[in-house]
Scaffold this active site. Structure first.
Site, PDB file in Angstrom:
ATOM      1  N   ARG A 126       4.912 -12.934   9.850  1.00 26.31           N
ATOM      2  CA  ARG A 126       5.564 -11.552   9.605  1.00 26.31           C
ATOM      3  C   ARG A 126       6.689 -11.815  10.469  1.00 26.31           C
ATOM      4  O   ARG A 126       7.161 -12.424  11.225  1.00 26.31           O
ATOM      5  CB  ARG A 126       4.716 -10.405  10.299  1.00 26.31           C
ATOM      6  CG  ARG A 126       3.208 -10.304  10.186  1.00 26.31           C
ATOM      7  CD  ARG A 126       2.899  -8.976  11.049  1.00 26.31           C
ATOM      8  NE  ARG A 126       3.366  -7.761  10.705  1.00 26.31           N
ATOM      9  CZ  ARG A 126       2.805  -7.006   9.629  1.00 26.31           C
ATOM     10  NH1 ARG A 126       1.783  -7.487   8.840  1.00 26.31           N
ATOM     11  NH2 ARG A 126       3.264  -5.783   9.020  1.00 26.31           N
TER      12      ARG A 126
ATOM     13  N   GLU B 231       0.974  -1.149   0.030  1.00 26.74           N
ATOM     14  CA  GLU B 231      -0.008   0.143  -0.144  1.00 26.74           C
ATOM     15  C   GLU B 231       0.910   1.286  -0.089  1.00 26.74           C
ATOM     16  O   GLU B 231       1.918   1.295   0.982  1.00 26.74           O
ATOM     17  CB  GLU B 231      -0.729  -0.164   1.405  1.00 26.74           C
ATOM     18  CG  GLU B 231      -1.930   1.043   1.237  1.00 26.74           C
ATOM     19  CD  GLU B 231      -2.965   1.100   2.544  1.00 26.74           C
ATOM     20  OE1 GLU B 231      -2.938   0.165   3.332  1.00 26.74           O
ATOM     21  OE2 GLU B 231      -3.727   2.187   2.691  1.00 26.74           O
TER      22      GLU B 231
ATOM     23  N   LYS C 149       4.473   0.838   8.945  1.00 30.52           N
ATOM     24  CA  LYS C 149       4.591   2.311   8.214  1.00 30.52           C
ATOM     25  C   LYS C 149       3.832   3.447   8.991  1.00 30.52           C
ATOM     26  O   LYS C 149       4.667   4.396   9.103  1.00 30.52           O
ATOM     27  CB  LYS C 149       3.711   2.213   7.046  1.00 30.52           C
ATOM     28  CG  LYS C 149       4.734   1.468   6.086  1.00 30.52           C
ATOM     29  CD  LYS C 149       4.160   1.397   4.532  1.00 30.52           C
ATOM     30  CE  LYS C 149       3.427  -0.034   4.171  1.00 30.52           C
ATOM     31  NZ  LYS C 149       2.490  -0.084   3.534  1.00 30.52           N
TER      32      LYS C 149
HETATM   33  P1  ATP Z   1       2.602  -1.916   7.525  1.00 37.61           P
HETATM   34  O1  ATP Z   1       1.603  -2.303   8.859  1.00 37.61           O
HETATM   35  O2  ATP Z   1       3.793  -1.571   7.892  1.00 37.61           O
HETATM   36  O3  ATP Z   1       2.060  -0.900   6.751  1.00 37.61           O
HETATM   37  P2  ATP Z   1       1.272  -3.764   5.888  1.00 37.61           P
HETATM   38  O4  ATP Z   1       1.379  -5.067   6.066  1.00 37.61           O
HETATM   39  O5  ATP Z   1       0.183  -2.873   5.806  1.00 37.61           O
HETATM   40  O6  ATP Z   1       2.712  -3.099   6.683  1.00 37.61           O
HETATM   41  P3  ATP Z   1       1.791  -3.387   3.049  1.00 37.61           P
HETATM   42  O7  ATP Z   1       2.262  -2.285   2.263  1.00 37.61           O
HETATM   43  O8  ATP Z   1       0.210  -3.873   2.810  1.00 37.61           O
HETATM   44  O9  ATP Z   1       2.128  -3.139   4.460  1.00 37.61           O
HETATM   45  O10 ATP Z   1       2.687  -4.780   2.805  1.00 37.61           O
HETATM   46  C1  ATP Z   1       2.885  -5.182   1.349  1.00 37.61           C
HETATM   47  C2  ATP Z   1       3.317  -6.608   1.534  1.00 37.61           C
HETATM   48  O11 ATP Z   1       4.479  -6.778   2.601  1.00 37.61           O
HETATM   49  C3  ATP Z   1       2.199  -7.415   2.351  1.00 37.61           C
HETATM   50  O12 ATP Z   1       2.262  -8.642   1.489  1.00 37.61           O
HETATM   51  C4  ATP Z   1       2.398  -7.770   3.589  1.00 37.61           C
HETATM   52  O13 ATP Z   1       2.066  -8.833   3.979  1.00 37.61           O
HETATM   53  C5  ATP Z   1       4.177  -7.840   3.702  1.00 37.61           C
HETATM   54  N1  ATP Z   1       4.457  -7.171   4.814  1.00 37.61           N
HETATM   55  C6  ATP Z   1       4.270  -6.185   5.566  1.00 37.61           C
HETATM   56  N2  ATP Z   1       5.062  -6.206   6.856  1.00 37.61           N
HETATM   57  C7  ATP Z   1       5.713  -7.194   6.873  1.00 37.61           C
HETATM   58  C8  ATP Z   1       6.369  -8.049   8.029  1.00 37.61           C
HETATM   59  N3  ATP Z   1       6.715  -7.572   9.164  1.00 37.61           N
HETATM   60  N4  ATP Z   1       6.790  -9.129   7.440  1.00 37.61           N
HETATM   61  C9  ATP Z   1       6.793  -9.763   6.408  1.00 37.61           C
HETATM   62  N5  ATP Z   1       5.879  -9.427   5.416  1.00 37.61           N
HETATM   63  C10 ATP Z   1       5.368  -8.105   5.594  1.00 37.61           C
HETATM   64 MG    MG Z   2      -1.374  -2.378   5.162  1.00 42.59          MG
END
Ligand code: ATP
Ligand code: MG
Length: 544
Positions: free
Chosen positions: A259, A34, A269
């Protein structure tokens, strides 16, 4: 498919099975960030998994921006995400945006209405929440649940046309308010939000929910394996429901993994953004940030980050990794690749009495003893040099392995010195020391094997350049006594700036971005304008 691969984790096991059974004729993954912030080290794990599968199975992997939430997203983030992925060395097949499918997603929503499996609901967000039930109690059906297909179509089209206020109506899936899985209790598929989207502008005032847009995006792209983190496990039935109801013939398979969590490391983020906004750090790429851009700025090699992800592995259960594992990987990589250089952090003047004022002794030193191709450079020994103040002691503690009064020490790459005199300031501190060099004590000389206390780095006064050292520590301190809130765990000593260190001029030779092992100190990266960032210390300080 005739690819012979040895699966190295449970995801790859599933993929091998799917290829064998013929469920999919090829492998196609995607990385779906995102664009609401910069990528962090957690994302690097997901990148390694998705692009690793592409490489291993000779498949494809797309970069798809999940830009369905216009209020939080921005092109700045889109650009940074692309830069970070390229820097890690991954290449995506297609660059896509969930917003590119807004038309198709809308058509599919109408299709679900026509099938009688979606309806327009006038309950407020709060009312929907209150009627959703709990883990132990079923939800309550919405009074709008049994609207006719015609009425639903009309209302949904009016929603799209902007007839209704934000939040006044939603489109919901008609599934089962008594489902044990709360995500299946008539989840919201579309909401009304009047927000300018960074790509589609003001075209839309209704936006699909992630749980609706995501499976559709995957299916339209021909994704075979939609890999996500564990918190989406409970969403999988909805994911499958959407692709089935929409009638996709080769629906993707969602697979969840744990994760990445690292001790004392923020991986959200939203919170990282707060640190940037409140000025706790200098930006998303502050060298202390666990973002990919922060690690790049700090001097972490991409290969070290990938090696870290490989060592962490892919698991189905959440756990916490110690940050020392990343440091280990960075150190291993830099040990192979970084040139050695001599720097004195607290310079102490040393005069070699048996050298003439203008005498110069040239020595050739190997840039990196671990790399045959690293070459050599010249250091010049002169009458006046600096050593580090910590390498001389008037009152040596037991087992002190450096220079003492009357003692012998080897200058790295040059001669052995014998201490002869010490000049003190009025306050009793050491102002300068005097030594004489031992003739023929250079490497290979007849006196080279004299027993010395140790070897120290040095820099000639005339050649020395001034450098500033930024020494970084963890941004967060350990959670203790129930203090788990990040805000109360910010380390006030996460940056120490040391000015007036003296370095050999070689440290500037390769320009900005070059990484070094400052001998007996730490690994550093040249950040420009005389400033060096400490990447990682030489020894593992982690207490196992
Ligand atoms: P954040 O909470 O930091 O915004 P998010 O999961 O919402 O993280 P996205 O941009 O939606 O962030 O994530 C893109 C991809 O990265 C998704 O497939 C997500 O599952 C993966 N991802 C995000 N954080 C992690 C993590 N800590 N470990 C492994 N994969 C991750
Ligand atoms: Mg997200």
């Amino acid at each position: 498919m005739d690819i012979e691969v040895t699966p190295s984790n449970f995801i790859e096991d599933i993929i091998v099975e799917d290829l064998k059974s013929g469920r999919y004729p090829y492998v196609y993954t995607r990385f779906p960030p995102e664009p609401n912030g910069y990528l962090h080290v957690g994302h690097s794990k997901s990148l390694c998994i998705n692009f690793g599968i592409k490489e291993k199975f000779r498949g494809r992997c797309n970069l798809r921006f999940d830009d369905t939430n216009p209020t939080k997203e921005d092109v700045e983030y889109v650009e940074s995400i692309k830069e970070d992925i390229r820097w890690l060395g991954f290449e995506w097949d297609k660059e896509l945006y969930a917003s590119d499918y807004f038309d198709r997603t809308y058509e599919l929503a109408e299709k679900l209405i026509e099938k009688g499996v979606a309806y327009v609901c006038d309950l407020s967000a709060e009312e929907i929440r209150l009627t959703r039930g709990t883990l132990n109690e079923p939800g309550k059906e919405s009074p709008y649940r049994n609207r006719s297909v015609e009425e639903n179509l009309t209302l949904f089209r009016e929603m799209k046309a902007g007839k209704y206020a934000d939040g006044s109506k939603v489109l919901r899936a008609k599934i089962d308010m008594a489902s044990p899985n709360i995500n299946m209790r008539d989840p919201v598929l579309y909401r009304i939000v009047r927000a300018r989207h960074h790509r589609t502008g003001d075209k839309w005032c209704i936006y699909p929910m992630y749980d609706f847009a995501h499976p559709i995006g995957d299916a339209l792209d021909g994704i075979t394996h939609s890999i996500c983190t564990l918190e989406f496990e409970d969403h999988r039935p909805l994911y499958d429901w959407v692709t089935e109801q929409c009638g996709f013939v080769m629906p993707p398979r969602q697979i969840e993994f744990a994760r990445l969590n690292i001790k004392n490391t923020i991986m959200s983020k939203r919170y990282l953004k707060k640190l940037v906004e409140d000025g706790t750090v200098t930006g998303w790429n502050d060298p202390r940030m666990p973002t990919i851009s922060g690690m790049r700025e700090r001097g972490y090699p991409p290969a070290a980050i990938k090696e870290f992800c490989a060592r962490v592995g892919v698991a189905k259960a959440n756990s916490e990794v110690d940050p020392s594992l990343m440091e280990f990987c960075v150190r291993e990589e830099l040990n192979r690749t970084a040139d050695r250089a001599m720097v004195t952090e607290q310079p102490l003047k040393l005069v070699i009495d048996n050298m003439a004022d203008d005498e110069e002794c040239e020595f050739s030193v190997v840039n990196n003893p671990n790399s045959e191709t690293s070459g050599t450079h010249t250091v010049i020994l002169r009458k006046e040099i600096y050593i580090d103040a910590s390498d001389f002691s008037l009152n040596p503690p037991p087992k002190y392995k450096r220079l003492v009064e009357g003692g012998l020490i080897r200058l790295k790459g040059a001669y052995i010195l014998r201490h002869t005199a010490t000049k003190l300031r009025e306050d009793g501190s050491v102002e300068e020391i005097h030594c004489e060099y031992i003739e023929h004590s250079e490497s290979g000389g007849i006196n080279a094997s004299m027993k010395v206390k140790g070897t120290v780095q040095w820099v000639s006064v005339k050649d020395a350049v001034d450098v500033t050292l930024n020494k970084y520590e963890s941004l967060l301190v350990d959670a203790k006594d129930g203090v788990t809130d990040f805000n109360e765990r910010i380390n006030p000593h996460s940056l120490t700036v040391v000015r007036g260190a003296k370095a050999e001029p070689f440290v500037f030779a390769a320009g900005k971005g070059a990484t070094f092992q400052f001998m007996r100190m730490a690994y550093y990266k040249y950040a420009g304008e005389g400033v060096f960032y400490r990447i990682v210390e030489l020894k593992d300080s982690f207490n196992k």
